[in-house]
Design a protein around this motif. Structure first.
Motif, PDB file in Angstrom:
ATOM      1  N   GLN A  57     -14.373  -0.527 -24.692  1.00  0.00           N
ATOM      2  CA  GLN A  57     -13.372  -1.487 -24.204  1.00  0.00           C
ATOM      3  C   GLN A  57     -13.881  -2.160 -22.924  1.00  0.00           C
ATOM      4  OE1 GLN A  57     -10.110  -2.009 -25.375  1.00  0.00           O
ATOM      5  NE2 GLN A  57     -10.460  -0.650 -27.102  1.00  0.00           N
ATOM      6  N   VAL A  58     -13.464  -3.393 -22.707  1.00  0.00           N
ATOM      7  CA  VAL A  58     -13.799  -4.083 -21.474  1.00  0.00           C
ATOM      8  C   VAL A  58     -13.042  -3.405 -20.317  1.00  0.00           C
ATOM      9  CG1 VAL A  58     -13.534  -6.258 -20.195  1.00  0.00           C
ATOM     10  CG2 VAL A  58     -14.251  -6.285 -22.602  1.00  0.00           C
ATOM     11  N   GLN A  59     -13.775  -3.046 -19.253  1.00  0.00           N
ATOM     12  CA  GLN A  59     -13.137  -2.404 -18.095  1.00  0.00           C
ATOM     13  C   GLN A  59     -12.130  -3.355 -17.467  1.00  0.00           C
ATOM     14  OE1 GLN A  59     -13.621   0.616 -16.880  1.00  0.00           O
ATOM     15  NE2 GLN A  59     -15.734   1.278 -17.165  1.00  0.00           N
ATOM     16  N   LEU A  60     -11.060  -2.764 -16.937  1.00  0.00           N
ATOM     17  CA  LEU A  60     -10.023  -3.548 -16.277  1.00  0.00           C
ATOM     18  C   LEU A  60     -10.626  -4.422 -15.170  1.00  0.00           C
ATOM     19  CD1 LEU A  60      -6.925  -3.928 -16.034  1.00  0.00           C
ATOM     20  CD2 LEU A  60      -6.986  -2.201 -14.229  1.00  0.00           C
ATOM     21  N   THR A  61     -11.546  -3.837 -14.392  1.00  0.00           N
ATOM     22  CA  THR A  61     -12.156  -4.586 -13.282  1.00  0.00           C
ATOM     23  C   THR A  61     -12.945  -5.792 -13.800  1.00  0.00           C
ATOM     24  OG1 THR A  61     -13.847  -2.880 -13.371  1.00  0.00           O
ATOM     25  CG2 THR A  61     -12.298  -2.756 -11.546  1.00  0.00           C
ATOM     26  N   SER A  62     -13.591  -5.643 -14.942  1.00  0.00           N
ATOM     27  CA  SER A  62     -14.329  -6.781 -15.500  1.00  0.00           C
ATOM     28  C   SER A  62     -13.367  -7.848 -16.007  1.00  0.00           C
ATOM     29  CB  SER A  62     -15.248  -6.327 -16.638  1.00  0.00           C
ATOM     30  OG  SER A  62     -16.312  -5.560 -16.124  1.00  0.00           O
ATOM     31  N   ASP A 110     -15.437  14.889 -10.827  1.00  0.00           N
ATOM     32  CA  ASP A 110     -14.868  13.838 -11.646  1.00  0.00           C
ATOM     33  C   ASP A 110     -13.681  13.192 -10.937  1.00  0.00           C
ATOM     34  OD1 ASP A 110     -14.017  12.244 -13.625  1.00  0.00           O
ATOM     35  OD2 ASP A 110     -13.481  13.841 -15.027  1.00  0.00           O
ATOM     36  N   THR A 111     -13.729  11.874 -10.750  1.00  0.00           N
ATOM     37  CA  THR A 111     -12.638  11.203 -10.036  1.00  0.00           C
ATOM     38  C   THR A 111     -11.758  10.402 -10.988  1.00  0.00           C
ATOM     39  OG1 THR A 111     -14.029   9.292  -9.638  1.00  0.00           O
ATOM     40  CG2 THR A 111     -13.997  10.964  -7.931  1.00  0.00           C
ATOM     41  N   THR A 112     -12.024  10.497 -12.293  1.00  0.00           N
ATOM     42  CA  THR A 112     -11.270   9.640 -13.205  1.00  0.00           C
ATOM     43  C   THR A 112      -9.786   9.994 -13.219  1.00  0.00           C
ATOM     44  OG1 THR A 112     -11.983  11.051 -14.994  1.00  0.00           O
ATOM     45  CG2 THR A 112     -13.112   8.958 -14.806  1.00  0.00           C
ATOM     46  N   GLY A 113      -9.459  11.289 -13.099  1.00  0.00           N
ATOM     47  CA  GLY A 113      -8.059  11.703 -13.066  1.00  0.00           C
ATOM     48  C   GLY A 113      -7.327  10.965 -11.959  1.00  0.00           C
ATOM     49  N   LEU A 114      -7.972  10.875 -10.810  1.00  0.00           N
ATOM     50  CA  LEU A 114      -7.380  10.247  -9.637  1.00  0.00           C
ATOM     51  C   LEU A 114      -7.236   8.733  -9.818  1.00  0.00           C
ATOM     52  CD1 LEU A 114      -6.475  10.689  -6.732  1.00  0.00           C
ATOM     53  CD2 LEU A 114      -8.875  10.623  -6.031  1.00  0.00           C
ATOM     54  N   THR A 115      -8.250   8.103 -10.354  1.00  0.00           N
ATOM     55  CA  THR A 115      -8.205   6.646 -10.458  1.00  0.00           C
ATOM     56  C   THR A 115      -7.339   6.175 -11.627  1.00  0.00           C
ATOM     57  OG1 THR A 115     -10.300   6.706 -11.638  1.00  0.00           O
ATOM     58  CG2 THR A 115     -10.407   6.222  -9.300  1.00  0.00           C
ATOM     59  N   GLN A 116      -7.075   7.060 -12.580  1.00  0.00           N
ATOM     60  CA  GLN A 116      -6.259   6.646 -13.729  1.00  0.00           C
ATOM     61  C   GLN A 116      -4.808   7.104 -13.620  1.00  0.00           C
ATOM     62  OE1 GLN A 116      -8.070   5.334 -16.739  1.00  0.00           O
ATOM     63  NE2 GLN A 116      -9.710   5.134 -15.245  1.00  0.00           N
ATOM     64  N   ALA A 117      -4.519   8.014 -12.678  1.00  0.00           N
ATOM     65  CA  ALA A 117      -3.189   8.629 -12.643  1.00  0.00           C
ATOM     66  C   ALA A 117      -2.095   7.610 -12.364  1.00  0.00           C
ATOM     67  CB  ALA A 117      -3.158   9.727 -11.584  1.00  0.00           C
ATOM     68  N   ARG A 171     -10.560   4.281  -4.855  1.00  0.00           N
ATOM     69  CA  ARG A 171      -9.484   3.293  -4.725  1.00  0.00           C
ATOM     70  C   ARG A 171      -8.564   3.508  -5.904  1.00  0.00           C
ATOM     71  NH1 ARG A 171     -11.437  -1.920  -1.739  1.00  0.00           N
ATOM     72  NH2 ARG A 171     -12.706  -0.863  -0.181  1.00  0.00           N
ATOM     73  N   ILE A 172      -7.280   3.691  -5.620  1.00  0.00           N
ATOM     74  CA  ILE A 172      -6.371   4.097  -6.687  1.00  0.00           C
ATOM     75  C   ILE A 172      -5.329   3.021  -6.966  1.00  0.00           C
ATOM     76  CG2 ILE A 172      -6.720   6.555  -6.267  1.00  0.00           C
ATOM     77  CD1 ILE A 172      -4.049   6.547  -4.741  1.00  0.00           C
ATOM     78  N   THR A 173      -4.770   3.058  -8.171  1.00  0.00           N
ATOM     79  CA  THR A 173      -3.812   2.035  -8.600  1.00  0.00           C
ATOM     80  C   THR A 173      -2.625   2.651  -9.318  1.00  0.00           C
ATOM     81  OG1 THR A 173      -5.055   1.825 -10.648  1.00  0.00           O
ATOM     82  CG2 THR A 173      -5.606   0.265  -8.928  1.00  0.00           C
ATOM     83  N   PRO A 174      -2.009   3.688  -8.762  1.00  0.00           N
ATOM     84  CA  PRO A 174      -0.915   4.352  -9.471  1.00  0.00           C
ATOM     85  C   PRO A 174       0.380   3.547  -9.396  1.00  0.00           C
ATOM     86  CG  PRO A 174      -1.146   5.312  -7.305  1.00  0.00           C
ATOM     87  CD  PRO A 174      -2.231   4.273  -7.431  1.00  0.00           C
ATOM     88  N   ASP A 175       1.338   3.904 -10.228  1.00  0.00           N
ATOM     89  CA  ASP A 175       2.670   3.305 -10.117  1.00  0.00           C
ATOM     90  C   ASP A 175       3.338   3.781  -8.841  1.00  0.00           C
ATOM     91  OD1 ASP A 175       2.345   1.963 -12.445  1.00  0.00           O
ATOM     92  OD2 ASP A 175       3.345   3.459 -13.689  1.00  0.00           O
ATOM     93  N   VAL A 176       3.052   5.025  -8.453  1.00  0.00           N
ATOM     94  CA  VAL A 176       3.628   5.517  -7.199  1.00  0.00           C
ATOM     95  C   VAL A 176       2.623   6.393  -6.451  1.00  0.00           C
ATOM     96  CG1 VAL A 176       4.779   7.460  -8.376  1.00  0.00           C
ATOM     97  CG2 VAL A 176       5.603   6.716  -6.135  1.00  0.00           C
ATOM     98  N   TYR A 177       2.538   6.176  -5.143  1.00  0.00           N
ATOM     99  CA  TYR A 177       1.711   7.011  -4.268  1.00  0.00           C
ATOM    100  C   TYR A 177       2.629   7.639  -3.230  1.00  0.00           C
ATOM    101  CZ  TYR A 177      -2.017   8.434  -1.036  1.00  0.00           C
ATOM    102  OH  TYR A 177      -2.869   9.158  -0.222  1.00  0.00           O
ATOM    103  N   ILE A 178       2.629   8.960  -3.155  1.00  0.00           N
ATOM    104  CA  ILE A 178       3.485   9.671  -2.202  1.00  0.00           C
ATOM    105  C   ILE A 178       2.582  10.272  -1.131  1.00  0.00           C
ATOM    106  CG2 ILE A 178       5.299  11.405  -1.936  1.00  0.00           C
ATOM    107  CD1 ILE A 178       5.642  11.272  -5.034  1.00  0.00           C
ATOM    108  N   ALA A 179       2.542   9.641   0.040  1.00  0.00           N
ATOM    109  CA  ALA A 179       1.618  10.055   1.098  1.00  0.00           C
ATOM    110  C   ALA A 179       2.294  11.077   2.000  1.00  0.00           C
ATOM    111  CB  ALA A 179       1.195   8.842   1.910  1.00  0.00           C
ATOM    112  N   CYS A 180       1.809  12.307   1.972  1.00  0.00           N
ATOM    113  CA  CYS A 180       2.413  13.383   2.750  1.00  0.00           C
ATOM    114  C   CYS A 180       1.524  13.735   3.945  1.00  0.00           C
ATOM    115  CB  CYS A 180       2.583  14.627   1.887  1.00  0.00           C
ATOM    116  SG  CYS A 180       3.402  14.319   0.315  1.00  0.00           S
ATOM    117  N   GLY A 181       2.024  13.532   5.138  1.00  0.00           N
ATOM    118  CA  GLY A 181       1.256  13.898   6.334  1.00  0.00           C
ATOM    119  C   GLY A 181      -0.023  13.105   6.496  1.00  0.00           C
ATOM    120  N   ILE A 182       0.031  11.825   6.128  1.00  0.00           N
ATOM    121  CA  ILE A 182      -1.117  10.918   6.292  1.00  0.00           C
ATOM    122  C   ILE A 182      -0.676   9.778   7.201  1.00  0.00           C
ATOM    123  CG2 ILE A 182      -2.753   9.376   5.126  1.00  0.00           C
ATOM    124  CD1 ILE A 182      -2.463  11.037   2.630  1.00  0.00           C
ATOM    125  N   SER A 183      -1.486   9.488   8.240  1.00  0.00           N
ATOM    126  CA  SER A 183      -1.042   8.540   9.264  1.00  0.00           C
ATOM    127  C   SER A 183      -1.129   7.082   8.820  1.00  0.00           C
ATOM    128  CB  SER A 183      -1.867   8.734  10.535  1.00  0.00           C
ATOM    129  OG  SER A 183      -3.236   8.498  10.276  1.00  0.00           O
TER     130      SER A 183
END
Ligand SMILES: Cc1cc2nc3c(=O)[nH]c(=O)nc-3n(C[C@H](O)[C@H](O)[C@H](O)COP(=O)(O)OP(=O)(O)OC[C@H]3O[C@@H](n4cnc5c(N)ncnc54)[C@H](O)[C@@H]3O)c2cc1C
Ligand SMILES: Nc1ncnc2c1ncn2[C@@H]1O[C@H](COP(=O)(O)O)[C@@H](O)[C@H]1O
Lengths: 322, 262
Positions: A13-18, A195-202, A256-268
């Motif tokens: 498949q064509v990558q989303l970024t492409s 493996d970072t795919t879990g993170l970038t696809q979540a 660099r992530i693109t989730p529907d929701v990011y919950i930042a806990c204790g991050i400035s």
């Protein structure tokens, strides 16, 4: 003419970024001198990629496949792109590691400049991200052929009136010298967590920063990750202290992530961290400091100790489940 | 193996950025300075590789006189000496200029009998993020080049005759490469932890041997017209509440987005 280097995934498949890069090329055609849109695919060209490229408005597909290009070598792949590049116009790729590397090689080989992470083009020149996206640089490349990469999320992939692209097949031979940097082998990580795919696809990412307090402070956030079927992302302080592996780092020098929701806990919310989460649709902050950048930039926030708040959130989810 | 590591002095930014009056650069007058994380990892890889093969580490920067601070910091963690290519207007130099000037200094050193087997750089500078200097330098020197490398294992000795195995993350997993030396390698954070300077390191840093060059006028120059900051967005945050009492409101939102596993 604009030539776009297109990356495909394992299933062809064509990558989303492409797809983003192709959309950028098409929608900026007048500035990029690119009334004809060409795509270059190295390796196999699947039927579904062909269809995707047609839907994205590609006029011509260069399909490059040969023994010399089978294993990745930036120099060899770049030369193959140089050989099909137009005399004038634009050559571009998305701002992925491969895209960056190939476009720089292409630029050097044809004696032009290169602009990385472009987000906009107009008559005054190009606008590109610097400082991990915290600022923009306006620049003019000059030259007959512009070489650039398009920053992730610079535009949304947009389909257009489908074309019927012709396919030109090439089987390039590479110079011995250009094969020196060929990939010898690829080890697919299974256990050691590179493996970072879990993170970038979540769809849901729970972020954890210094506020977690210690290596043993991840219990609540990991439970929340589990409730959401998501992924854990951390700040550089967390990886720097060795609490979690670098593969989980989010930001300028992480994923660099693109989730529907990011919950930042204790991050400035340092700019280098924010660089990684621009693509998050909804941003939720849990922080003791209401004045922190993360809270100020968030859509929703809870002020308080993350262990207490996340613990209560987990409890609430368990209760509602019954 | 004798290794050269190219590092760049950058403003240490974490909060709000402001621009200088002409809008051509960041106003760094009230900021501290550092080098990028990728370059710290490059320095660490160089120190470990040199130790394993019996060799030296030299750090190089093109920048203002103050950039000697970054060279000293690298000596403080284990580099042997430094090279400062002084330029009081570093922003006038584009990636082509920086690469060719570094190339000239490397050739100059070779004429004096110092041959670097390996040149390490960061993958991309944290401020300009051009993604170009390593590759342009490699073409200038006619060396092979890799980018995005996280770990190295030396398989050869010094004198430019050895080889090195390098590893980086590719789209399908960890990729391994084998390169004949001399070579250029751009390093990416993540494979190795940079060390902190020790007390003796700090002492060594003060006495570091720094060779000085003066940068020639930029040739190609910097294609930059100016910098722009994104428009400041007013905060649009909805505070759901304080402490555990706000948990229900958060779960409502997660349910609405549809990310809670059933
Ligand atoms: C070149 C370069 C590249 C970088 N790349 C990255 C990168 O890729 N990713 C990245 O993340 N950083 C990166 N950084 C580092 C970045 O500048 C910050 O230092 C880092 O993001 C800060 O991490 P943090 O938010 O976890 O820690 P801090 O800034 O220390 O913030 C901790 C936050 O936790 C809150 N807190 C404390 N205790 C609690 C509690 N009990 N409950 C709730 N909240 C609490 C505090 O109010 C504060 O807001 C980079 C820096 C440089 C110079
Ligand atoms: N002025 C400089 N002095 C020394 N090294 C530099 C300089 N500019 C860039 N580099 C090196 O080249 C890498 C990539 O930079 P860039 O191509 O600008 O993104 C950096 O991480 C540094 O290692």
């Amino acid at each position: 003419m604009t030539l776009v280097y297109v990356e495909t995934d394992e299933s062809g498949q064509v990558q989303l970024t492409s797809a983003e890069a192709l959309t950028f090329a098409r929608t900026n055609a007048d500035v990029l001198a690119g009334s004809v849109l060409e795509a270059a695919v190295i390796g196999s060209l699947t039927e579904s990629a062909h269809k995707q490229l047609a839907a994205l408005g590609v006029d011509r597909i260069h399909h490059l496949e040969s023994a010399d290009l089978e294993a990745y070598s930036a120099a060899a792949w770049a030369q193959a792109l140089v050989d099909i590049a137009p005399e004038t116009g634009t050559v571009l790729a998305s701002g992925t590691p491969r895209g960056m590397e190939l476009m720089t090689h292409v630029a050097v080989r044809i004696g032009e400049r290169m602009a990385a992470n472009v987000v906009a083009a107009d008559d005054e020149g190009l606008l590109r991200q610097v400082l991990g996206g915290a600022a923009f640089e306006r620049l003019r490349l000059g030259g007959d052929l512009q070489v650039l990469t398009v920053a992730g999320h610079a535009c949304n992939p947009e389909e257009t009136t489908p074309t019927t692209p012709e396919v030109l097949t090439h089987s390039p031979e590479a110079a011995e010298e250009d094969l020196r940097t060929r990939v010898l082998r690829t080890e697919v990580e299974t256990t050691d967590g590179n493996d970072t795919t879990g993170l970038t696809q979540a769809r849901a990412v729970v972020g954890a920063g210094r506020g977690v307090g210690s290596e043993n402070g991840f219990g609540e956030v990991l439970e929340l990750v589990d409730h959401l079927g998501g992924a854990l992302g951390v700040s550089r302080v967390v990886t720097g202290l060795g609490w979690r592996p670098h593969s989980e780092q989010v930001g300028q020098t992480g994923s660099r992530i693109t989730p529907d929701v990011y919950i930042a806990c204790g991050i400035s919310g340092a700019i280098q961290h924010m660089a990684g989460i621009e693509g998050a649709k909804t941003l939720i902050a849990i922080n003791t400091d209401e004045e922190s950048t993360m809270v100020q930039r968030a859509d929703y926030a809870i002020i308080g100790d993350l262990h207490e708040v996340v613990g209560a959130v987990n409890e609430e989810i368990r209760n509602r489940r019954g | 193996m004798d290794i050269l590591v190219c590092i760049k002095r950058i403003p240490d930014i974490s909060g709000q950025i402001t621009l200088n009056e002409s809008g051509t650069n960041i106003d760094d007058s009230s900021l501290g300075h550092t080098t990028s994380a990728h370059e710290e990892c490059a320095v660490e890889l160089a120190i470990q590789t040199a130790a394993a093969t019996g060799g030296t580490v030299t750090v190089l920067t093109l920048g203002p006189a103050e950039a000697v601070e970054q060279l000293r910091a690298a000596v403080g963690v284990g580099a042997n000496d430094g090279i400062l290519i002084e330029a009081d207007n570093p922003e006038a130099f584009g990636p082509e200029d920086i690469a060719s000037i570094i190339g000239d200094v490397i050739r100059d050193r070779a004429e004096e009998g110092q041959n670097f087997d390996l040149v390490l750089l960061g993958n991309d500078a944290a401020d300009t993020g051009d993604f170009q200097v390593p590759i342009r330098l490699a073409y200038d020197l006619e060396y092979p080049v890799l980018t995005g490398i996280q770990t190295l294992s030396a398989t050869g000795g010094s004198g430019g005759s050895g080889a090195i195995e390098a590893h980086g993350i590719g789209p399908a997993g960890t990729e391994a490469f084998s390169l004949e030396l001399p070579a250029v390698i751009a390093v990416q954070e993540g494979g190795i932890d940079p060390r902190y300077p020790s007390i003796t390191g700090r002492m060594k840093a003060k006495k570091a041997r720094i060779a000085e060059y003066v940068a020639p006028e930029p040739g190609a120059g910097n294609p930059r017209i100016g910098l722009e900051l994104p428009p400041e967005k007013a905060s649009a945050v909805t505070i759901l509440g304080e402490g555990r009492d706000a948990a229900g409101a958060l779960v409502d939102i997660l349910e609405e987005i549809g990310v809670i596993r059933s």
